[in-house]
Enzyme design. Structure first.
Site, short mmCIF file in Angstrom:
data_model
loop_
_atom_site.label_atom_id
_atom_site.label_comp_id
_atom_site.label_asym_id
_atom_site.label_seq_id
_atom_site.Cartn_x
_atom_site.Cartn_y
_atom_site.Cartn_z
N SER A 124 33.37 33.88 24.61
CA SER A 124 33.73 34.74 25.73
C SER A 124 34.77 35.80 25.39
O SER A 124 35.70 35.55 24.61
CB SER A 124 34.30 33.84 26.85
N GLU A 126 37.05 36.46 27.25
CA GLU A 126 38.32 35.89 27.74
C GLU A 126 39.19 35.46 26.55
O GLU A 126 40.41 35.36 26.68
CB GLU A 126 37.99 34.72 28.67
N TYR A 148 41.14 28.00 29.97
CA TYR A 148 39.73 28.27 29.68
C TYR A 148 39.60 29.11 28.39
O TYR A 148 38.80 28.78 27.51
CB TYR A 148 39.10 29.03 30.86
P1 NAP Z 1 28.09 28.97 35.27
O1 NAP Z 1 27.20 29.65 36.25
O2 NAP Z 1 29.42 28.47 35.73
O3 NAP Z 1 27.26 27.72 34.66
C1 NAP Z 1 27.89 26.71 33.94
C2 NAP Z 1 26.90 25.58 33.70
O4 NAP Z 1 27.55 24.52 32.98
C3 NAP Z 1 26.34 24.95 35.00
O5 NAP Z 1 24.98 24.67 34.80
C4 NAP Z 1 27.13 23.64 35.09
O6 NAP Z 1 26.46 22.62 35.78
C5 NAP Z 1 27.23 23.29 33.60
N1 NAP Z 1 28.23 22.26 33.29
C6 NAP Z 1 29.54 22.27 33.62
N2 NAP Z 1 30.14 21.16 33.14
C7 NAP Z 1 29.18 20.44 32.50
C8 NAP Z 1 29.18 19.20 31.82
N3 NAP Z 1 30.27 18.46 31.69
N4 NAP Z 1 28.01 18.76 31.27
C9 NAP Z 1 26.88 19.48 31.41
N5 NAP Z 1 26.81 20.67 32.06
C10 NAP Z 1 27.96 21.13 32.61
O7 NAP Z 1 28.36 29.88 33.99
P2 NAP Z 1 27.53 31.17 33.47
O8 NAP Z 1 28.10 32.39 34.08
O9 NAP Z 1 26.08 30.90 33.55
O10 NAP Z 1 28.01 31.19 31.94
C11 NAP Z 1 27.30 30.47 30.94
C12 NAP Z 1 28.22 30.24 29.76
O11 NAP Z 1 28.67 31.49 29.23
C13 NAP Z 1 29.49 29.45 30.06
O12 NAP Z 1 29.80 28.68 28.92
C14 NAP Z 1 30.54 30.52 30.26
O13 NAP Z 1 31.83 30.00 29.99
C15 NAP Z 1 30.08 31.53 29.24
N6 NAP Z 1 30.44 32.92 29.50
C16 NAP Z 1 30.09 33.49 30.70
C17 NAP Z 1 30.37 34.83 30.92
C18 NAP Z 1 29.98 35.50 32.22
O14 NAP Z 1 30.50 36.60 32.47
N7 NAP Z 1 29.10 34.93 33.01
C19 NAP Z 1 30.97 35.60 29.91
C20 NAP Z 1 31.28 34.99 28.70
C21 NAP Z 1 30.99 33.66 28.49
P3 NAP Z 1 26.62 22.41 37.39
O15 NAP Z 1 25.54 23.26 38.00
O16 NAP Z 1 26.38 20.95 37.54
O17 NAP Z 1 28.01 22.84 37.76
N1 GDD Z 2 37.68 35.26 41.00
C1 GDD Z 2 38.45 36.23 41.55
N2 GDD Z 2 38.69 36.22 42.90
N3 GDD Z 2 38.97 37.19 40.75
C2 GDD Z 2 39.70 38.17 41.32
C3 GDD Z 2 39.96 38.22 42.70
C4 GDD Z 2 39.43 37.19 43.53
O1 GDD Z 2 39.61 37.16 44.75
N4 GDD Z 2 40.70 39.33 42.95
C5 GDD Z 2 40.90 39.93 41.79
N5 GDD Z 2 40.30 39.24 40.79
C6 GDD Z 2 40.37 39.60 39.37
C7 GDD Z 2 40.83 38.44 38.48
O2 GDD Z 2 42.26 38.32 38.52
C8 GDD Z 2 40.30 38.90 37.13
O3 GDD Z 2 41.21 39.79 36.51
C9 GDD Z 2 39.03 39.68 37.49
O4 GDD Z 2 39.07 39.88 38.90
C10 GDD Z 2 37.73 38.97 37.13
O5 GDD Z 2 37.77 37.65 37.64
P1 GDD Z 2 36.47 36.70 37.62
O6 GDD Z 2 35.32 37.38 38.26
O7 GDD Z 2 36.89 35.37 38.16
O8 GDD Z 2 36.08 36.61 36.07
P2 GDD Z 2 36.97 36.37 34.77
O9 GDD Z 2 37.05 37.68 34.04
O10 GDD Z 2 38.23 35.67 35.05
O11 GDD Z 2 36.06 35.35 33.95
C11 GDD Z 2 34.64 35.55 33.84
O12 GDD Z 2 34.37 36.32 32.69
C12 GDD Z 2 34.70 35.70 31.45
C13 GDD Z 2 34.36 36.71 30.35
O13 GDD Z 2 35.38 37.62 30.19
C14 GDD Z 2 33.99 34.17 33.78
O14 GDD Z 2 32.60 34.32 33.87
C15 GDD Z 2 34.30 33.46 32.48
O15 GDD Z 2 33.54 32.26 32.39
C16 GDD Z 2 33.92 34.40 31.33
O16 GDD Z 2 34.15 33.80 30.08
#
Ligand code: NAP
Ligand code: GDD
Length: 326
Positions: A124, A126, A148
């Site tokens: 990520s 992050e 995280y």
């Molecule tokens: P998400 O919607 O939160 O999905 C996470 C998945 O992990 C869900 O299916 C959840 O199952 C499962 N999970 C959580 N704990 C588990 C455990 N102990 N054993 C088995 N499964 C478990 O996340 P996403 O947005 O699809 O992201 C997919 C991956 O990419 C994650 O690793 C995330 O950290 C990473 N990532 C995401 C982003 C982004 O912007 N979306 C960016 C960079 C990296 P449940 O349905 O049961 O909760």
């Molecule tokens: N969730 C949330 N809720 N975020 C807020 C809010 C609010 O009400 N208001 C402002 N934000 C700001 C957060 O402080 C952060 O800076 C930004 O919006 C994005 O927040 P999120 O959408 O929660 O995503 P994230 O960047 O913290 O994390 C996501 O992206 C990562 C990749 O950079 C997640 O998907 C992580 O799993 C992923 O790795």
């Protein structure tokens, strides 16, 4: 050759998009989900009959070994994680066990069952946290700002360590934020588009957010899962930044979302310090040159298209909910 994929985290946003992509490419698709008292299959109802779902948990080593033995995948996509950044402060140990150590459990299961399995690790942006340079590339040093982020840095390095120690085909995708109508409602983009739709339809008055000035490089999840697949088709395992190369603030996201329905942000958005984080990632901007030149990856959906798509789908969903309720 028949290709079989196992996706951990198949019930999540990316799991749903990736499963659809792999089915379209002719894969046999298996998904792992953890046991729950209620089913969480809503993102994959349309493909439920085309995939096989198995119970397993990143916290349980034996369940992973058994699953690999049963499904015999050629490719494994490790998407499962505790992925919501704020929860990583309230549940830091669980986050470390799942998002960090869970990766080692997957790698060990691969070693034990079949070291030829190709593995994708969901790393990520992050990890860049308090960014050390802009834009961020594969060689930018990490400075994570949340439990995280720290867990993801561990997952990233253990993937590289097993690749180098045991010659595994294991690749990290360093993905910047990617969103869609399937995004969880607690993430800021979906919270905004859901809130905008509810306000437009008269079932919500205000939208309370935290830091409106945070900047992200937001792309479309459907584009980003394609990069995961491309990484496992390459000649050798490697690590890639996947990003759009364009940055916007939370405020800009909000402005476009309200514009889409003919409303003004100033009339509805309030700031609530409850949504501030103990340590913030203020700015992220990725440089996807390596993914573009080496994998041929290009995103197709623009920022404006993404926001509009999310608002429109939320409008339709909430309209349906209102009809059912009335
Ligand atoms: P998400 O919607 O939160 O999905 C996470 C998945 O992990 C869900 O299916 C959840 O199952 C499962 N999970 C959580 N704990 C588990 C455990 N102990 N054993 C088995 N499964 C478990 O996340 P996403 O947005 O699809 O992201 C997919 C991956 O990419 C994650 O690793 C995330 O950290 C990473 N990532 C995401 C982003 C982004 O912007 N979306 C960016 C960079 C990296 P449940 O349905 O049961 O909760
Ligand atoms: N969730 C949330 N809720 N975020 C807020 C809010 C609010 O009400 N208001 C402002 N934000 C700001 C957060 O402080 C952060 O800076 C930004 O919006 C994005 O927040 P999120 O959408 O929660 O995503 P994230 O960047 O913290 O994390 C996501 O992206 C990562 C990749 O950079 C997640 O998907 C992580 O799993 C992923 O790795």
């Amino acid at each position: 050759m028949s290709r079989t994929a196992l996706i951990t985290g198949i019930t999540g946003q990316d799991g749903a998009y990736l499963a659809k992509l792999l089915l379209d490419k002719g894969y046999q698709v298996h998904g792992m989900m953890r046991r729950s008292s209620t089913e969480t299959l809503e993102r994959i109802t349309d493909i439920r009959e085309d995939i096989e779902i198995h119970q397993g948990d990143l916290l349980d080593q034996l369940s992973l070994v058994r699953l690999l033995e049963e499904t015999q995948p050629t490719e494994l996509y490790n998407l499962a994680a505790q992925s919501f950044v704020p929860t990583s402060w309230s549940q830091p140990i669980l986050t470390g066990e799942t998002t960090g150590l869970g990766v080692t459990r997957i790698l060990e299961a691969i070693r034990q069952v079949n070291p030829a399995i190709r593995m994708y690790q969901a790393s990520s942006s992050e990890m860049f946290g308090k960014v050390q340079e802009t834009p961020q590339t594969e060689s930018t040093p990490f400075y994570p700002r949340s439990p995280y982020g720290v867990a993801k840095v561990y997952g990233y390095w253990i993937t590289i360590n097993y690749r180098e120690s045991y010659d595994l085909f294991a690749s990290n995708g360093i993905l910047f934020n990617h969103e869609s109508p399937l995004r969880g409602l607690e993430f800021v983009t979906r919270k905004i588009t859901d809130g905008v739709a509810r306000i437009k339809l008269g079932v919500q008055d205000k939208l309370l957010l935290g830091n409106l000035e945070a900047k992200r490089d937001w792309g479309f999840a459907g584009d980003f899962v394609n990069a995961m697949w491309l990484m496992l088709q390459a000649d050798k395992p490697d690590d890639y930044v996947v990003a759009t190369g364009e940055q916007h603030s939370v405020r800009e996201f909000c402005e476009i979302a309200f514009d889409t329905v003919g409303l003004k942000l100033e009339d509805y958005v309030g700031v609530d310090p409850r949504f501030y984080r103990p340590a913030e990632v203020e700015t992220l901007l990725g440089d996807p040159t390596k993914a573009r030149t080496e994998l041929g990856w290009e995103p197709e959906i623009s920022f404006e298209q993404l926001v509009t798509m999310m608002v429109e789908e939320d409008l339709q969903r909430i309209e349906r909910e209102i009809k059912i309720g009335s």
